[in-house]
Every structure is written in structure tokens, then in C-alpha cells.
Design an enzyme around this catalytic site. Structure first.
Site, PDB file in Angstrom:
ATOM      1  N   GLY A  19       0.321  -4.668   2.122  1.00  0.00           N
ATOM      2  CA  GLY A  19       1.473  -5.136   2.211  1.00  0.00           C
ATOM      3  C   GLY A  19       1.730  -6.724   2.366  1.00  0.00           C
ATOM      4  O   GLY A  19       1.087  -7.594   1.587  1.00  0.00           O
ATOM      5  N   ASP A  56      -9.437  -3.002  15.376  1.00  0.00           N
ATOM      6  CA  ASP A  56      -8.096  -2.443  15.807  1.00  0.00           C
ATOM      7  C   ASP A  56      -7.678  -3.579  16.785  1.00  0.00           C
ATOM      8  O   ASP A  56      -8.512  -3.699  17.849  1.00  0.00           O
ATOM      9  CB  ASP A  56      -8.367  -1.141  16.528  1.00  0.00           C
ATOM     10  CG  ASP A  56      -7.328  -0.665  17.349  1.00  0.00           C
ATOM     11  OD1 ASP A  56      -6.156  -1.255  17.363  1.00  0.00           O
ATOM     12  OD2 ASP A  56      -7.187   0.731  17.614  1.00  0.00           O
ATOM     13  N   TYR A  87       4.569  -0.475  11.080  1.00  0.00           N
ATOM     14  CA  TYR A  87       5.950  -0.727  10.354  1.00  0.00           C
ATOM     15  C   TYR A  87       6.067   0.585   9.375  1.00  0.00           C
ATOM     16  O   TYR A  87       6.486   1.537   9.672  1.00  0.00           O
ATOM     17  CB  TYR A  87       6.161  -1.991   9.786  1.00  0.00           C
ATOM     18  CG  TYR A  87       7.619  -1.966   8.861  1.00  0.00           C
ATOM     19  CD1 TYR A  87       8.801  -1.914   9.598  1.00  0.00           C
ATOM     20  CD2 TYR A  87       7.240  -2.176   7.490  1.00  0.00           C
ATOM     21  CE1 TYR A  87       9.818  -2.039   8.758  1.00  0.00           C
ATOM     22  CE2 TYR A  87       8.742  -2.205   6.522  1.00  0.00           C
ATOM     23  CZ  TYR A  87       9.857  -1.855   7.543  1.00  0.00           C
ATOM     24  OH  TYR A  87      10.986  -1.875   6.516  1.00  0.00           O
ATOM     25  N   TYR A 151      10.406  -0.551  17.777  1.00  0.00           N
ATOM     26  CA  TYR A 151      10.209  -1.537  16.680  1.00  0.00           C
ATOM     27  C   TYR A 151      10.938  -2.737  16.976  1.00  0.00           C
ATOM     28  O   TYR A 151      10.415  -3.756  17.021  1.00  0.00           O
ATOM     29  CB  TYR A 151      10.251  -0.864  15.506  1.00  0.00           C
ATOM     30  CG  TYR A 151       9.864  -2.078  14.411  1.00  0.00           C
ATOM     31  CD1 TYR A 151       8.461  -2.451  13.986  1.00  0.00           C
ATOM     32  CD2 TYR A 151      10.923  -2.756  13.717  1.00  0.00           C
ATOM     33  CE1 TYR A 151       8.145  -2.872  13.218  1.00  0.00           C
ATOM     34  CE2 TYR A 151      10.543  -3.848  12.564  1.00  0.00           C
ATOM     35  CZ  TYR A 151       9.338  -3.826  12.360  1.00  0.00           C
ATOM     36  OH  TYR A 151       9.214  -4.998  11.677  1.00  0.00           O
ATOM     37  N   LYS A 155       9.327  -6.402  18.470  1.00  0.00           N
ATOM     38  CA  LYS A 155       9.386  -7.516  17.618  1.00  0.00           C
ATOM     39  C   LYS A 155      10.204  -8.800  18.380  1.00  0.00           C
ATOM     40  O   LYS A 155       9.884  -9.797  18.468  1.00  0.00           O
ATOM     41  CB  LYS A 155      10.092  -7.378  16.394  1.00  0.00           C
ATOM     42  CG  LYS A 155       9.520  -6.717  15.506  1.00  0.00           C
ATOM     43  CD  LYS A 155       7.858  -7.393  15.223  1.00  0.00           C
ATOM     44  CE  LYS A 155       7.170  -6.668  14.189  1.00  0.00           C
ATOM     45  NZ  LYS A 155       5.819  -7.322  13.647  1.00  0.00           N
ATOM     46  N   PRO A 181      10.961 -12.256   8.902  1.00  0.00           N
ATOM     47  CA  PRO A 181      11.366 -11.831   7.602  1.00  0.00           C
ATOM     48  C   PRO A 181      12.475 -10.849   7.794  1.00  0.00           C
ATOM     49  O   PRO A 181      12.506 -10.092   8.562  1.00  0.00           O
ATOM     50  CB  PRO A 181      10.161 -11.140   7.138  1.00  0.00           C
ATOM     51  CG  PRO A 181       8.864 -11.428   7.929  1.00  0.00           C
ATOM     52  CD  PRO A 181       9.453 -11.828   9.332  1.00  0.00           C
TER      53      PRO A 181
HETATM   54  N1  LIG Z   1       8.369  -5.001   5.110  1.00  0.00           N
HETATM   55  C1  LIG Z   1       9.331  -5.272   5.841  1.00  0.00           C
HETATM   56  O1  LIG Z   1      10.485  -5.362   5.374  1.00  0.00           O
HETATM   57  C2  LIG Z   1       9.144  -6.266   7.088  1.00  0.00           C
HETATM   58  C3  LIG Z   1      10.147  -7.079   7.444  1.00  0.00           C
HETATM   59  C4  LIG Z   1      10.066  -7.851   8.762  1.00  0.00           C
HETATM   60  C5  LIG Z   1       8.866  -7.854   9.275  1.00  0.00           C
HETATM   61  N2  LIG Z   1       7.700  -7.042   8.898  1.00  0.00           N
HETATM   62  C6  LIG Z   1       6.392  -7.260   9.601  1.00  0.00           C
HETATM   63  O2  LIG Z   1       5.545  -7.770   8.386  1.00  0.00           O
HETATM   64  C7  LIG Z   1       4.499  -7.380   8.920  1.00  0.00           C
HETATM   65  C8  LIG Z   1       3.703  -6.504   7.795  1.00  0.00           C
HETATM   66  O3  LIG Z   1       4.605  -5.492   7.293  1.00  0.00           O
HETATM   67  P1  LIG Z   1       4.134  -4.572   6.006  1.00  0.00           P
HETATM   68  O4  LIG Z   1       5.481  -4.322   5.450  1.00  0.00           O
HETATM   69  O5  LIG Z   1       3.367  -5.102   5.419  1.00  0.00           O
HETATM   70  O6  LIG Z   1       3.842  -3.305   6.863  1.00  0.00           O
HETATM   71  P2  LIG Z   1       2.809  -2.224   6.815  1.00  0.00           P
HETATM   72  O7  LIG Z   1       2.889  -1.253   7.782  1.00  0.00           O
HETATM   73  O8  LIG Z   1       2.594  -1.892   5.310  1.00  0.00           O
HETATM   74  O9  LIG Z   1       1.394  -3.107   7.015  1.00  0.00           O
HETATM   75  C9  LIG Z   1       0.935  -3.199   8.338  1.00  0.00           C
HETATM   76  C10 LIG Z   1      -0.637  -3.730   8.519  1.00  0.00           C
HETATM   77  O10 LIG Z   1      -1.178  -3.504   9.868  1.00  0.00           O
HETATM   78  C11 LIG Z   1      -2.208  -2.864   9.853  1.00  0.00           C
HETATM   79  N3  LIG Z   1      -2.269  -2.480  11.192  1.00  0.00           N
HETATM   80  C12 LIG Z   1      -1.497  -1.400  11.754  1.00  0.00           C
HETATM   81  N4  LIG Z   1      -2.250  -1.279  13.061  1.00  0.00           N
HETATM   82  C13 LIG Z   1      -3.207  -2.181  13.271  1.00  0.00           C
HETATM   83  C14 LIG Z   1      -4.217  -2.181  14.328  1.00  0.00           C
HETATM   84  N5  LIG Z   1      -3.847  -1.479  15.415  1.00  0.00           N
HETATM   85  N6  LIG Z   1      -5.260  -2.933  14.312  1.00  0.00           N
HETATM   86  C15 LIG Z   1      -5.208  -3.751  13.017  1.00  0.00           C
HETATM   87  N7  LIG Z   1      -4.526  -3.691  11.968  1.00  0.00           N
HETATM   88  C16 LIG Z   1      -3.623  -2.549  12.027  1.00  0.00           C
HETATM   89  C17 LIG Z   1      -1.983  -1.705   8.817  1.00  0.00           C
HETATM   90  O11 LIG Z   1      -3.227  -1.117   8.571  1.00  0.00           O
HETATM   91  C18 LIG Z   1      -1.470  -2.468   7.664  1.00  0.00           C
HETATM   92  O12 LIG Z   1      -2.211  -3.218   6.784  1.00  0.00           O
HETATM   93  C19 LIG Z   1       4.670  -6.235  10.214  1.00  0.00           C
HETATM   94  O13 LIG Z   1       4.351  -6.970  11.158  1.00  0.00           O
HETATM   95  C20 LIG Z   1       6.018  -5.914  10.014  1.00  0.00           C
HETATM   96  O14 LIG Z   1       6.595  -5.578  11.381  1.00  0.00           O
HETATM   97  C21 LIG Z   1       7.914  -6.446   7.728  1.00  0.00           C
END
Ligand SMILES: NC(=O)c1ccc[n+]([C@@H]2O[C@H](COP(=O)([O-])OP(=O)(O)OC[C@H]3O[C@@H](n4cnc5c(N)ncnc54)[C@H](O)[C@@H]3O)[C@@H](O)[C@H]2O)c1
Length: 245
Positions: A19, A56, A87, A151, A155, A181
Site C-alpha cells: 500500500g 510486529d 486500516y 481507528y 489516529k 492523508p
Molecule cells: N488508504 C487510505 O485512504 C489512508 C488514508 C489516511 C491514512 N492512511 C494510513 O496510511 C497508512 C498505510 O495505509 P494503507 O492504505 O497502505 O493500509 P494497509 O492496511 O494496506 O497497510 C498497512 C501496513 O501495515 C502493516 N502492519 C499492520 N500491522 C502491523 C504490525 N503490527 N506490525 C508491522 N506491520 C504492520 C500491514 O502489513 C500493511 O503492510 C496507515 O497508517 C493508514 O492508517 C491510509
């Protein structure tokens, strides 16, 4: 703005296997940084060239191993990007009274406590020469998006943690900022939201289009580098002007 080369810099990215995190890794690696990805998931075959350590972020021993291995290999850590979070795995939208205690605790443990744990872990490696920490928040913390109370709270707590850490770590020449974001049109978002919801978010922006991970990686890189050395405790909203703060 053209950002300087990252050659010679060492950057840790939690959640960098997939992601948005994977795009942040590609941004830093493409600019010449040595990037270490810390994630529970493995990077995909098309991931940018970077070292990967299975971590982790809720386990101090995993984080200690990650920092020791990185310092052994590169002798320093210049920046930490805290992108790992629950997320995509939130499991759908629920009214706040329907969120179970276990779910609440799990989200807070990963998103907030894990961010604090990763910050703590890198301090020994940054305290000598300083460094930059960038936490990934979300605009949901400001607009209170319904269906994700745990969530959203996690944040908002990351933003408070960012300010507390900025005050404490400034004297050690460590900056701590957050990037918030807006709704990114990516796989995780499409798992959680229908197309109409994503389109409506785009329509509310001053720049009325979908947001992609490529829209935010420059802000992360800027705050993670020396050009932002006198900026700390700030939350930079990157959402095409959906929210004015
Ligand atoms: N996608 C969106 O619209 C959006 C918007 C605002 C903020 N965010 C934030 O951006 C970041 C990335 O979001 P994304 O959309 O790629 O989400 P995602 O859920 O696809 O990715 C999250 C990543 O964190 C890893 N992860 C989860 N728990 C973990 C742990 N305990 N230890 C190590 N790694 C762990 C997962 O394996 C994954 O690779 C997150 O912090 C999310 O909250 C996302």
C-alpha cells in the site's frame, strides 16, 4: 520543490511492504536512500529494492532486533516513517456501539501504541546525531469519519503523541511530525468503502480528483529530511484541499 538526493541516508519504514508504505519506500529508495522495510507482511515481487525485516511493531523485541540489525549494517538511522497500522484489516464500518472491546484494543495497540514503540526503539540510534520521525495519521482524525471510531481515535492519539514527542526530542535534534492523508484511492480504501463514498470524497476537494499514494510521498520525504530540520510537532494534511486546518 526538488528534494535533495537521499544518498547516504538510512530510512526505516514500518508498514512498508504494501500500500502507501510501499510507495514511501519507493520514493526514498528511488532517491538513493538505504531503506529498511519493517512489516508483518512480505513485500510484493514488484516492490522497490529495499531490505526487509519481519517486524510486529507491537513487539519491543522485534523492534530491538530491527534497530540492532540496521545499525550493525549501516551504522546509523536518519529517519523513521511510522506507516504500519490497522486500516485495510479493520473489517468494515461499524457503529461505535458495535465495536467490540477486543477490536478497540487491537486497533489502539497497533496504530497508537505500536507507533510509540517504534519511536522509542530508534532513539538510541538517533540520539547521537539527531534524526527525523514522520508518523502517518489520517484526516479522519479531524473530520471524524463515521464507522471507524476506534481507528479515528487511534489516529487522533498519534497526532497528540507526535506533539509530545516533538517537545521531548527537540533538544536531541530529533524532529517529529505527522502527515495526515485524505482518503486514498487504493486497495485498502476499496476494501472498506464503496465507489460512491470514494467519489464523494474526491468531489469535496479543492482539487476535485482522486488521491493516490504518489500524492503524499513527497510530503513524507520532505518531513523526513534535513530540509525540514526546524519543523517539528506539526501535522501536514495532504488531501487536495478537502480540509483546511
Ligand atoms: N488508504 C487510505 O485512504 C489512508 C488514508 C489516511 C491514512 N492512511 C494510513 O496510511 C497508512 C498505510 O495505509 P494503507 O492504505 O497502505 O493500509 P494497509 O492496511 O494496506 O497497510 C498497512 C501496513 O501495515 C502493516 N502492519 C499492520 N500491522 C502491523 C504490525 N503490527 N506490525 C508491522 N506491520 C504492520 C500491514 O502489513 C500493511 O503492510 C496507515 O497508517 C493508514 O492508517 C491510509
Amino acid at each position: 520543490m526538488t528534494l535533495p538526493s537521499e544518498a547516504g541516508r538510512v530510512v526505516l519504514v514500518t508498514g512498508g511492504a504494501t500500500g502507501i508504505g510501499a510507495e514511501i519506500v519507493a520514493e526514498f529508495a528511488g532517491a538513493g536512500a538505504d531503506v529498511v522495510v519493517a512489516d508483518l507482511a512480505e513485500p510484493g515481487a514488484d516492490a522497490a529494492k529495499a531490505e526487509y525485516v519481519r517486524v510486529d511493531i507491537t513487539r519491543d523485541d522485534d523492534l530491538r532486533g530491527l534497530v540492532e540489525a540496521t545499525v550493525d549494517r549501516h551504522s546509523r538511522i536518519d529517519a523513521l516513517v511510522n506507516c504500519a497500522a490497522m486500516y485495510k484489516t479493520l473489517g468494515g464500518k461499524r457503529a461505535l456501539e458495535e465495536i467490540g472491546l477486543d477490536d478497540w484494543d487491537r486497533v489502539m495497540r497497533v496504530n497508537t501504541r505500536g507507533t510509540w514503540q517504534a519511536m522509542k526503539a530508534v532513539l538510541p540510534a538517533m540520539s547521537e546525531h539527531g534524526g527525523h520521525i514522520v508518523n502517518i495519521s489520517s484526516t479522519t482524525a479531524r473530520n471524524g469519519s463515521p464507522g471507524f471510531a476506534h481507528y479515528v481515535a487511534s489516529k487522533a492519539a498519534v497526532e497528540g503523541l507526535t506533539r509530545a514527542a516533538a517537545r521531548e526530542l527537540g533538544p536531541r535534534k530529533i524532529t517529529v511530525n505527522a502527515v495526515a492523508p485524505g482518503l486514498v484511492d487504493d486497495e485498502a480504501t476499496r476494501v472498506l468503502n464503496d465507489a460512491a463514498y470514494v467519489a464523494a470524497a474526491s468531489g469535496r476537494r479543492a482539487i476535485p480528483r482522486s488521491m493516490y499514494p504518489s500524492d503524499l510521498v513527497g510530503a513524507v520525504r520532505f518531513l523526513g529530511g534535513p530540509g525540514a530540520g526546524f519543523i517539528t510537532g506539526q501535522v501536514l494534511v495532504v488531501d487536495g484541499g478537502g480540509l483546511f486546518t
